[in-house]
Design a protein around this motif. Structure first.
Motif, PDB file in Angstrom:
ATOM      1  N   ASP A 270       0.837  -1.188   0.000  1.00 55.81           N
ATOM      2  CA  ASP A 270       0.000   0.000   0.000  1.00 55.81           C
ATOM      3  C   ASP A 270       0.877   1.245   0.000  1.00 55.81           C
ATOM      4  OD1 ASP A 270      -2.239   1.561   0.042  1.00 55.81           O
ATOM      5  OD2 ASP A 270      -3.064   0.694   1.881  1.00 55.81           O
ATOM      6  N   PHE A 271       0.269   2.387  -0.203  1.00 58.52           N
ATOM      7  CA  PHE A 271       0.978   3.660  -0.156  1.00 58.52           C
ATOM      8  C   PHE A 271       0.789   4.284   1.225  1.00 58.52           C
ATOM      9  CE2 PHE A 271      -0.155   3.658  -4.783  1.00 58.52           C
ATOM     10  CZ  PHE A 271       1.132   3.456  -5.228  1.00 58.52           C
ATOM     11  N   PHE A 272       1.872   4.863   1.728  1.00 59.58           N
ATOM     12  CA  PHE A 272       1.810   5.611   2.976  1.00 59.58           C
ATOM     13  C   PHE A 272       2.337   7.008   2.699  1.00 59.58           C
ATOM     14  CE2 PHE A 272       2.208   1.190   4.246  1.00 59.58           C
ATOM     15  CZ  PHE A 272       1.160   1.074   5.149  1.00 59.58           C
ATOM     16  N   TYR A 273       1.645   8.003   3.179  1.00 66.48           N
ATOM     17  CA  TYR A 273       2.002   9.394   2.943  1.00 66.48           C
ATOM     18  C   TYR A 273       2.542   9.985   4.239  1.00 66.48           C
ATOM     19  CZ  TYR A 273      -1.084   8.330  -0.914  1.00 66.48           C
ATOM     20  OH  TYR A 273      -1.668   7.741  -1.988  1.00 66.48           O
ATOM     21  N   TYR A 274       3.677  10.639   4.149  1.00 65.68           N
ATOM     22  CA  TYR A 274       4.345  11.168   5.335  1.00 65.68           C
ATOM     23  C   TYR A 274       4.587  12.671   5.156  1.00 65.68           C
ATOM     24  CZ  TYR A 274       7.636  11.408   9.221  1.00 65.68           C
ATOM     25  OH  TYR A 274       8.256  11.711  10.399  1.00 65.68           O
ATOM     26  N   ASP A 275       4.228  13.423   6.153  1.00 72.67           N
ATOM     27  CA  ASP A 275       4.456  14.865   6.160  1.00 72.67           C
ATOM     28  C   ASP A 275       5.755  15.126   6.928  1.00 72.67           C
ATOM     29  OD1 ASP A 275       4.438  17.592   6.264  1.00 72.67           O
ATOM     30  OD2 ASP A 275       2.444  17.766   7.169  1.00 72.67           O
ATOM     31  N   PHE A 276       6.798  15.556   6.208  1.00 70.49           N
ATOM     32  CA  PHE A 276       8.099  15.778   6.844  1.00 70.49           C
ATOM     33  C   PHE A 276       8.089  16.978   7.789  1.00 70.49           C
ATOM     34  CE2 PHE A 276       9.496  13.262   3.161  1.00 70.49           C
ATOM     35  CZ  PHE A 276      10.237  12.312   3.823  1.00 70.49           C
ATOM     36  N   ASP A 277       7.234  17.951   7.511  1.00 66.90           N
ATOM     37  CA  ASP A 277       7.174  19.124   8.380  1.00 66.90           C
ATOM     38  C   ASP A 277       6.571  18.788   9.745  1.00 66.90           C
ATOM     39  OD1 ASP A 277       8.258  20.648   6.330  1.00 66.90           O
ATOM     40  OD2 ASP A 277       6.267  21.145   5.520  1.00 66.90           O
ATOM     41  N   LYS A 278       5.440  18.066   9.721  1.00 66.57           N
ATOM     42  CA  LYS A 278       4.764  17.698  10.973  1.00 66.57           C
ATOM     43  C   LYS A 278       5.273  16.382  11.553  1.00 66.57           C
ATOM     44  CE  LYS A 278       0.488  20.027   9.700  1.00 66.57           C
ATOM     45  NZ  LYS A 278      -0.937  19.845   9.436  1.00 66.57           N
ATOM     46  N   LYS A 279       6.052  15.648  10.739  1.00 68.21           N
ATOM     47  CA  LYS A 279       6.607  14.342  11.131  1.00 68.21           C
ATOM     48  C   LYS A 279       5.506  13.378  11.568  1.00 68.21           C
ATOM     49  CE  LYS A 279      11.040  16.213  12.178  1.00 68.21           C
ATOM     50  NZ  LYS A 279      12.189  16.307  12.992  1.00 68.21           N
ATOM     51  N   GLU A 280       4.544  13.195  10.658  1.00 72.16           N
ATOM     52  CA  GLU A 280       3.440  12.272  10.912  1.00 72.16           C
ATOM     53  C   GLU A 280       2.945  11.694   9.591  1.00 72.16           C
ATOM     54  OE1 GLU A 280       0.361  14.529  12.778  1.00 72.16           O
ATOM     55  OE2 GLU A 280      -0.195  15.566  10.944  1.00 72.16           O
ATOM     56  N   PHE A 281       2.331  10.526   9.683  1.00 74.56           N
ATOM     57  CA  PHE A 281       1.728   9.905   8.508  1.00 74.56           C
ATOM     58  C   PHE A 281       0.365  10.532   8.256  1.00 74.56           C
ATOM     59  CE2 PHE A 281       4.777   6.606   9.588  1.00 74.56           C
ATOM     60  CZ  PHE A 281       5.267   6.295   8.335  1.00 74.56           C
ATOM     61  N   LEU A 282       0.035  10.682   6.987  1.00 73.80           N
ATOM     62  CA  LEU A 282      -1.234  11.276   6.589  1.00 73.80           C
ATOM     63  C   LEU A 282      -2.168  10.201   6.073  1.00 73.80           C
ATOM     64  CD1 LEU A 282       0.197  14.295   4.591  1.00 73.80           C
ATOM     65  CD2 LEU A 282      -0.619  14.294   6.951  1.00 73.80           C
TER      66      LEU A 282
END
Length: 86
Positions: free
Chosen positions: A15-27
């Motif tokens: 599956d695809f996992f989306y990560y926000d580098f600024d907030k350091k969390e998965f979306l």
């Protein structure tokens, strides 16, 4: 790739996992599908998402199915033999 255990059977899931580098969390997917570049990426690689059962789990499933068929059949055969000997 990750393995997801569903009680008795094991599935391999890609599956695809989306990560926000600024907030350091998965979306979640709902957070990112509004982005046009992510939507294009998803449409291009959607065929790579899959969920499949492992070979051991397939074998286990076949064993349970054959057990459901063979045990009642064996009971019928051996019970009829006991009655015919009288």
């Amino acid at each position: 790739m990750e393995q997801k255990r569903d009680d008795l059977f094991i599935f391999k899931k890609k599956d695809f996992f989306y990560y926000d580098f600024d907030k350091k969390e998965f979306l979640t997917a709902s957070n990112v599908l509004g982005n046009e570049s992510i939507r294009e990426f998803f449409e291009r690689y959607v065929d790579n998402i899959e969920k499949s059962i492992t070979p051991f789990s397939k074998l286990l499933l076949l064993f349970f199915l054959s057990f459901i068929i063979t045990v009642p059949l064996a009971i019928m055969i051996f019970q009829n033999r006991g009655r015919s000997k009288t």
